[in-house]
Design an enzyme around this catalytic site. Structure first.
Site, PDB file in Angstrom:
ATOM      1  N   HIS A  19     -46.522 -55.647  19.507  1.00  0.00           N
ATOM      2  CA  HIS A  19     -47.757 -54.845  19.491  1.00  0.00           C
ATOM      3  C   HIS A  19     -48.669 -55.261  20.643  1.00  0.00           C
ATOM      4  O   HIS A  19     -49.221 -54.419  21.347  1.00  0.00           O
ATOM      5  CB  HIS A  19     -48.548 -55.061  18.191  1.00  0.00           C
ATOM      6  CG  HIS A  19     -47.891 -54.553  16.944  1.00  0.00           C
ATOM      7  ND1 HIS A  19     -47.741 -55.331  15.818  1.00  0.00           N
ATOM      8  CD2 HIS A  19     -47.379 -53.346  16.624  1.00  0.00           C
ATOM      9  CE1 HIS A  19     -47.160 -54.614  14.865  1.00  0.00           C
ATOM     10  NE2 HIS A  19     -46.923 -53.405  15.330  1.00  0.00           N
ATOM     11  N   LYS A  43     -47.285 -51.531  -0.553  1.00  0.00           N
ATOM     12  CA  LYS A  43     -47.439 -52.039  -1.918  1.00  0.00           C
ATOM     13  C   LYS A  43     -47.630 -53.551  -1.927  1.00  0.00           C
ATOM     14  O   LYS A  43     -48.378 -54.089  -2.714  1.00  0.00           O
ATOM     15  CB  LYS A  43     -46.204 -51.660  -2.753  1.00  0.00           C
ATOM     16  CG  LYS A  43     -46.334 -50.291  -3.391  1.00  0.00           C
ATOM     17  CD  LYS A  43     -45.002 -49.787  -3.924  1.00  0.00           C
ATOM     18  CE  LYS A  43     -44.536 -48.534  -3.213  1.00  0.00           C
ATOM     19  NZ  LYS A  43     -43.385 -48.671  -2.340  1.00  0.00           N
ATOM     20  N   ARG A  92     -39.129 -48.756  20.105  1.00  0.00           N
ATOM     21  CA  ARG A  92     -38.322 -49.906  20.512  1.00  0.00           C
ATOM     22  C   ARG A  92     -36.889 -49.477  20.797  1.00  0.00           C
ATOM     23  O   ARG A  92     -36.324 -49.795  21.828  1.00  0.00           O
ATOM     24  CB  ARG A  92     -38.316 -50.970  19.406  1.00  0.00           C
ATOM     25  CG  ARG A  92     -39.650 -51.648  19.218  1.00  0.00           C
ATOM     26  CD  ARG A  92     -39.786 -52.259  17.869  1.00  0.00           C
ATOM     27  NE  ARG A  92     -39.661 -51.243  16.828  1.00  0.00           N
ATOM     28  CZ  ARG A  92     -39.880 -51.438  15.548  1.00  0.00           C
ATOM     29  NH1 ARG A  92     -40.208 -52.646  15.121  1.00  0.00           N
ATOM     30  NH2 ARG A  92     -39.770 -50.462  14.685  1.00  0.00           N
ATOM     31  N   SER A 130     -43.046 -55.964  12.251  1.00  0.00           N
ATOM     32  CA  SER A 130     -43.885 -56.687  11.289  1.00  0.00           C
ATOM     33  C   SER A 130     -43.118 -56.931   9.993  1.00  0.00           C
ATOM     34  O   SER A 130     -43.260 -57.980   9.358  1.00  0.00           O
ATOM     35  CB  SER A 130     -45.146 -55.878  10.965  1.00  0.00           C
ATOM     36  OG  SER A 130     -45.942 -55.744  12.110  1.00  0.00           O
TER      37      SER A 130
END
Ligand code: PNS
Length: 160
Positions: A19, A43, A92, A130
């Site tokens: 990022h 969640k 990516r 991530s």
């Protein structure tokens, strides 16, 4: 010519070196870059919204034309409020393309004036996400070199 604001939206749970690489590249192209963190988290997020924003602010501190903000609701509505002309997304690998294409075309349907711009992070980060950082961190692996040092510290503090 009018100055161009770009929005770089995402979950950033947490911000990775991939990022950051994209943010640095984009900050050289656009007059103003707003990194916009989605309020509605997954969640089971690793970091609270306030933590994700704080970490982003720390790692973009050296880039004067980059801001960090949060958004909820439709991205196109947020972009309109920010007077942005560009939505920035990183791609990516080919596997990212289908999802990104769907989102970009849906966003174009909703707001034809807004352009989605895709940029490539450095190839060293082409495997990085991530989600994988969260998984490795939760299972006790090292995320050094995958995330900025400030993020690594917070991960260590959180997962021990
Ligand atoms: O980092 P992510 O999780 O891949 O980012 C996804 C994000 C935040 C860009 C996407 O979920 C989004 O734009 N959400 C806002 C709601 C919205 O506008 N949905 C329609 C987009 S096609």
């Amino acid at each position: 010519m009018a100055k161009i604001t770009a929005i770089y939206p995402g979950s950033f749970d947490p911000v990775t070196n991939g990022h950051l690489d994209l943010i640095e590249r984009a900050s050289r192209l656009f007059d103003r870059l707003v990194v916009a963190v989605l309020v509605n988290p997954e969640k089971d997020p690793l970091f609270r919204l306030s933590e994700r924003v704080q970490m982003l602010k720390e790692v973009v501190g050296h880039l004067p034309n980059v801001e960090v903000d949060t958004f909820e609701g439709l991205l196109v509505d947020y972009a309109r409020r920010k007077q942005a002309r560009v939505l920035l997304r990183g791609i990516r690998a080919v596997s990212d393309y289908e999802y990104e294409l769907q989102m970009a075309l849906m966003n174009r349907q909703l707001e034809p004036e807004l352009e989605t711009v895709f940029m490539l992070p450095a190839e060293a980060y082409s495997y990085l996400s991530s989600r994988l950082v969260r998984e490795v961190a939760r299972l006790g692996g090292s995320v050094k070199n995958l995330v900025p040092p400030a993020v690594e510290e917070r991960i260590r503090a959180k997962v021990g």
